[in-house]
Motif scaffolding. Structure first.
Motif, mmCIF file in Angstrom:
data_model
loop_
_atom_site.group_PDB
_atom_site.id
_atom_site.type_symbol
_atom_site.label_atom_id
_atom_site.label_comp_id
_atom_site.label_asym_id
_atom_site.label_seq_id
_atom_site.Cartn_x
_atom_site.Cartn_y
_atom_site.Cartn_z
ATOM 1 N N ARG A 37 -27.564 41.339 10.734
ATOM 2 C CA ARG A 37 -27.237 42.264 9.649
ATOM 3 C C ARG A 37 -25.903 42.963 9.881
ATOM 4 O O ARG A 37 -25.144 43.201 8.948
ATOM 5 N N THR A 38 -25.650 43.322 11.141
ATOM 6 C CA THR A 38 -24.546 44.243 11.435
ATOM 7 C C THR A 38 -23.311 43.595 12.023
ATOM 8 O O THR A 38 -22.288 44.264 12.177
ATOM 9 N N ASN A 39 -23.355 42.305 12.367
ATOM 10 C CA ASN A 39 -22.138 41.680 12.885
ATOM 11 C C ASN A 39 -21.004 41.754 11.854
ATOM 12 O O ASN A 39 -19.824 41.761 12.219
ATOM 13 N N ILE A 40 -21.365 41.858 10.588
ATOM 14 C CA ILE A 40 -20.349 41.999 9.539
ATOM 15 C C ILE A 40 -19.571 43.305 9.684
ATOM 16 O O ILE A 40 -18.379 43.378 9.379
ATOM 17 N N SER A 41 -20.233 44.362 10.192
ATOM 18 C CA SER A 41 -19.535 45.635 10.358
ATOM 19 C C SER A 41 -18.531 45.568 11.500
ATOM 20 O O SER A 41 -17.459 46.183 11.443
ATOM 21 N N VAL A 42 -18.876 44.828 12.555
ATOM 22 C CA VAL A 42 -17.938 44.638 13.676
ATOM 23 C C VAL A 42 -16.734 43.817 13.217
ATOM 24 O O VAL A 42 -15.595 44.090 13.595
ATOM 25 N N ALA A 43 -16.989 42.810 12.384
ATOM 26 C CA ALA A 43 -15.920 41.927 11.918
ATOM 27 C C ALA A 43 -15.196 42.452 10.688
ATOM 28 O O ALA A 43 -14.224 41.831 10.230
ATOM 29 N N ALA A 44 -15.629 43.600 10.157
ATOM 30 C CA ALA A 44 -15.146 44.066 8.851
ATOM 31 C C ALA A 44 -13.629 44.178 8.765
ATOM 32 O O ALA A 44 -13.014 43.702 7.806
ATOM 33 N N GLN A 45 -13.015 44.822 9.760
ATOM 34 C CA GLN A 45 -11.575 45.029 9.688
ATOM 35 C C GLN A 45 -10.823 43.704 9.736
ATOM 36 O O GLN A 45 -9.858 43.486 8.992
ATOM 37 N N ALA A 46 -11.278 42.780 10.610
ATOM 38 C CA ALA A 46 -10.631 41.469 10.718
ATOM 39 C C ALA A 46 -10.817 40.665 9.439
ATOM 40 O O ALA A 46 -9.882 40.003 8.960
ATOM 41 N N ILE A 47 -12.032 40.700 8.858
ATOM 42 C CA ILE A 47 -12.279 39.980 7.605
ATOM 43 C C ILE A 47 -11.424 40.569 6.488
ATOM 44 O O ILE A 47 -10.833 39.832 5.690
ATOM 45 N N SER A 48 -11.371 41.897 6.434
ATOM 46 C CA SER A 48 -10.583 42.566 5.397
ATOM 47 C C SER A 48 -9.112 42.183 5.478
ATOM 48 O O SER A 48 -8.465 41.904 4.458
ATOM 49 N N ASP A 49 -8.581 42.125 6.684
ATOM 50 C CA ASP A 49 -7.173 41.739 6.864
ATOM 51 C C ASP A 49 -6.957 40.267 6.547
ATOM 52 O O ASP A 49 -5.981 39.903 5.872
ATOM 53 N N ASP A 50 -7.876 39.409 7.015
ATOM 54 C CA ASP A 50 -7.706 37.963 6.849
ATOM 55 C C ASP A 50 -7.855 37.540 5.387
ATOM 56 O O ASP A 50 -7.097 36.695 4.891
ATOM 57 N N VAL A 56 -13.325 48.904 -1.482
ATOM 58 C CA VAL A 56 -14.372 48.739 -2.480
ATOM 59 C C VAL A 56 -15.006 47.351 -2.352
ATOM 60 O O VAL A 56 -16.237 47.203 -2.422
ATOM 61 N N GLN A 57 -14.189 46.326 -2.156
ATOM 62 C CA GLN A 57 -14.718 44.975 -1.965
ATOM 63 C C GLN A 57 -15.560 44.884 -0.695
ATOM 64 O O GLN A 57 -16.618 44.245 -0.682
ATOM 65 N N MET A 58 -15.100 45.540 0.380
ATOM 66 C CA MET A 58 -15.888 45.539 1.612
ATOM 67 C C MET A 58 -17.215 46.269 1.393
ATOM 68 O O MET A 58 -18.250 45.875 1.935
ATOM 69 N N GLY A 59 -17.188 47.344 0.594
ATOM 70 C CA GLY A 59 -18.429 48.044 0.267
ATOM 71 C C GLY A 59 -19.410 47.130 -0.448
ATOM 72 O O GLY A 59 -20.617 47.170 -0.184
ATOM 73 N N LEU A 106 -16.511 30.548 5.617
ATOM 74 C CA LEU A 106 -16.080 30.927 4.279
ATOM 75 C C LEU A 106 -14.704 31.582 4.275
ATOM 76 O O LEU A 106 -14.272 32.158 5.268
ATOM 77 N N SER A 107 -14.046 31.513 3.112
ATOM 78 C CA SER A 107 -12.691 32.060 2.998
ATOM 79 C C SER A 107 -12.456 32.792 1.682
ATOM 80 O O SER A 107 -11.311 33.016 1.300
ATOM 81 N N SER A 108 -13.525 33.166 0.974
ATOM 82 C CA SER A 108 -13.331 33.892 -0.275
ATOM 83 C C SER A 108 -14.334 35.043 -0.377
ATOM 84 O O SER A 108 -15.421 34.998 0.218
ATOM 85 N N PHE A 109 -13.962 36.047 -1.116
ATOM 86 C CA PHE A 109 -14.803 37.230 -1.295
ATOM 87 C C PHE A 109 -16.159 36.860 -1.889
ATOM 88 O O PHE A 109 -17.205 37.273 -1.382
ATOM 89 N N GLY A 408 -17.808 53.237 -0.088
ATOM 90 C CA GLY A 408 -16.550 52.528 -0.361
ATOM 91 C C GLY A 408 -15.697 53.244 -1.384
ATOM 92 O O GLY A 408 -14.479 53.351 -1.229
ATOM 93 N N TYR A 409 -16.334 53.759 -2.428
ATOM 94 C CA TYR A 409 -15.596 54.522 -3.445
ATOM 95 C C TYR A 409 -15.170 55.883 -2.918
ATOM 96 O O TYR A 409 -14.036 56.330 -3.146
ATOM 97 N N LEU A 410 -16.069 56.569 -2.204
ATOM 98 C CA LEU A 410 -15.743 57.904 -1.699
ATOM 99 C C LEU A 410 -14.619 57.865 -0.665
ATOM 100 O O LEU A 410 -13.843 58.823 -0.554
ATOM 101 N N ALA A 411 -14.538 56.764 0.080
ATOM 102 C CA ALA A 411 -13.544 56.674 1.152
ATOM 103 C C ALA A 411 -12.381 55.752 0.813
ATOM 104 O O ALA A 411 -11.610 55.380 1.699
ATOM 105 N N LYS A 412 -12.236 55.387 -0.470
ATOM 106 C CA LYS A 412 -11.208 54.409 -0.815
ATOM 107 C C LYS A 412 -9.793 54.891 -0.530
ATOM 108 O O LYS A 412 -8.881 54.089 -0.327
ATOM 109 N N ASP A 413 -9.595 56.225 -0.447
ATOM 110 C CA ASP A 413 -8.274 56.770 -0.109
ATOM 111 C C ASP A 413 -8.154 57.089 1.374
ATOM 112 O O ASP A 413 -7.192 57.731 1.804
ATOM 113 N N GLY A 414 -9.158 56.658 2.148
ATOM 114 C CA GLY A 414 -9.099 56.852 3.593
ATOM 115 C C GLY A 414 -9.780 58.109 4.101
ATOM 116 O O GLY A 414 -9.805 58.343 5.309
#
Length: 474
Positions: A37-50, A56-59, A106-109, A408-414
């Protein structure tokens, strides 16, 4: 008579040992479940960059798992009531592990979203199955401790796995992380099938032991499950009653049940923050490196592990001492939800040490309240443990649908401060739910119903009521 007694005693002793082996199997299955379930959270930043994804999409990706996981809770609960656990569990393990492996290709959202939905679909029956296993193997006064042990797997497992998963990703990339995670699950499915046995299996025959019926009766009394919880030769009216739509109406119309449903939703709101956005919060908002994030993130999980074990064993100890369920079962949950609301204080400190402290207190409280699964067997009608467990997890799963997208929406501005306010508010709502809606902890009584909706004569022993504390002080 002497021969019979000689057969019974070793069998009961073997049962006592076996149930702790079963608990170990559930514990490790929960570790693997939450790893996938949670390996996606560890990989989130790398997936987001790649893949060039927004917050919002990550959310949405974080949430996608829960779309199918929540929807399938009720069917999954019904499935658990009708299919042998020994066959069901390996199947769902292989299925969700295969989806985890595919995720690395996979390589697409949209494809990642679809794969997360597949993982949620196949993991859905797992927690109703865990609760069913504990109900079958453990007496009522032992169940909170047993639930605490297997639930702790989601915390202690991730406490040690967070740094390990971060290292795996550093060495093999985010795709390799999914390949390795999925492979572990497929191997474990084979181990589960080889080692697990239902309390009374269909492949046991009287020929194997002339005294087998007597031994089975003794084992049944030893673990004190209700009649419907036997996983073999089920009474037809019980199976029919479970699937009857009248039961579904009861499951969604009772105030006590809604009390634990809302509590599970709010408890899940805190948990899902830690399972999804927490590493991103540490890396982007608090400025920690990828590897440091893995190690710092493990500390709150250790705190949650301590909370859930403390809660479970203290709660069972109080029940054995004759303390009411209102005190023994509800107090840890109410205190835990109150502590979980302390997450808001992280908004007012700057140092990593203080942030870690408040988040650890928050997750300790979440662990303290995580024995709430015990209320399913305490409150649900005797023939609806799987169904109510599915409803319970369905409502809880909705937090995993909504909270990641909301954050994702609440933190979209960081800025994660509004997100932490949301998590704190959910904890306080859950606290009020247990205080004002659940009320007295007692089992809901209902008659057996046939496939036509007719009420059947009551043939159940009233002494099997899960709310009785008479089994507690021996």
């Amino acid at each position: 008579m002497t021969t019979t007694q000689q057969v019974k005693s070793p069998s009961v002793s073997s049962k006592s040992k076996s149930k702790f082996g079963v608990l170990a199997l559930i514990f490790l299955s929960v570790v693997i479940n939450y790893m996938d379930r949670t390996n996606i959270s560890v990989a989130a930043q790398a997936i987001s960059d790649d893949l060039e994804l927004s917050k919002v999409q990550m959310g949405i990706i974080f949430s996608a798992f829960a779309w199918t996981y929540s929807i399938m809770q009720i069917p999954g609960g019904m499935l658990v009531d009708s299919v042998r656990i020994r066959l069901l569990y390996p199947f769902i393990l292989v299925a969700w592990s295969a989806a985890t492996i595919v995720q690395g290709l996979l390589s697409s959202f949209s494809a990642v979203v679809g794969c997360r939905m597949a993982i949620g679909f196949f993991e859905a029956p797992s927690y109703p199955a865990n609760n069913k296993i504990v109900t079958q193997w453990f007496a009522e006064q032992e169940r909170a401790g047993a639930i605490a042990v297997y639930t702790s797997g989601q915390f202690i497992g991730l406490a040690f796995l967070m740094p390990v998963l971060a290292i795996i990703q550093q060495w093999f990339g985010w795709r390799g992380l999914f390949f390795i995670s999925g492979g572990i699950g497929i191997i474990w499915a084979g181990v589960w099938y080889l080692l697990y046995r239902d309390p009374v299996t269909q492949d046991e025959t009287p020929a194997a032991n002339g005294n087998k019926p007597d031994v089975n009766a003794q084992l049944s009394r030893h673990s004190a499950p209700s009649n419907d919880e036997q996983n073999t030769t089920p009474i037809a009216s019980h199976a029919q009653a479970t699937a009857n739509w009248n039961n579904l109406k009861i499951a969604f119309s009772n105030r006590k049940l809604w009390g634990i449903y809302i509590g599970q939703f709010c408890l899940g709101g805190t948990l899902i923050f830690f399972l999804t956005w927490f590493p991103t919060y540490l890396a982007e908002y608090r400025g920690l490196s990828e590897l440091n994030t893995g190690f710092v993130a493990s500390i709150p999980f250790l705190a949650a592990f301590c909370g859930v074990l403390l809660s479970g064993f203290v709660s069972d100890w109080l029940v054995r001492k004759g303390v009411s369920n209102e005190v023994a079962r509800k107090t840890p949950i109410i205190l835990g939800l109150l502590l979980s609301s302390s997450v808001i204080f992280a908004n007012y400190v700057e140092s990593t040490q203080w942030v870690t402290f408040f988040l650890s207190v928050t997750f300790f409280g979440n662990g303290l309240a995580s024995i709430n699964w015990v209320f399913v067997s305490l409150i649900a009608p005797k023939h609806m443990v799987g169904l109510v467990g599915g409803c319970f997890n369905f409502i809880g799963g909705l937090s995993a649908v909504t909270v990641p997208i909301a954050i994702g929406y609440l933190a979209k501005d960081g800025d994660f401060k509004p997100a932490l306010v949301l998590v704190a508010c959910l904890a306080l709502i859950g606290l009020c739910s247990y205080i004002f809606l659940v009320g007295k902890v007692e089992q809901i009584q209902m008659p057996d119903i046939d496939e036509n909706g007719a009420v059947l004569p009551d043939t159940h022993d009233a002494n099997t009521s899960s709310t009785s504390t008479s089994t507690g002080g021996a």
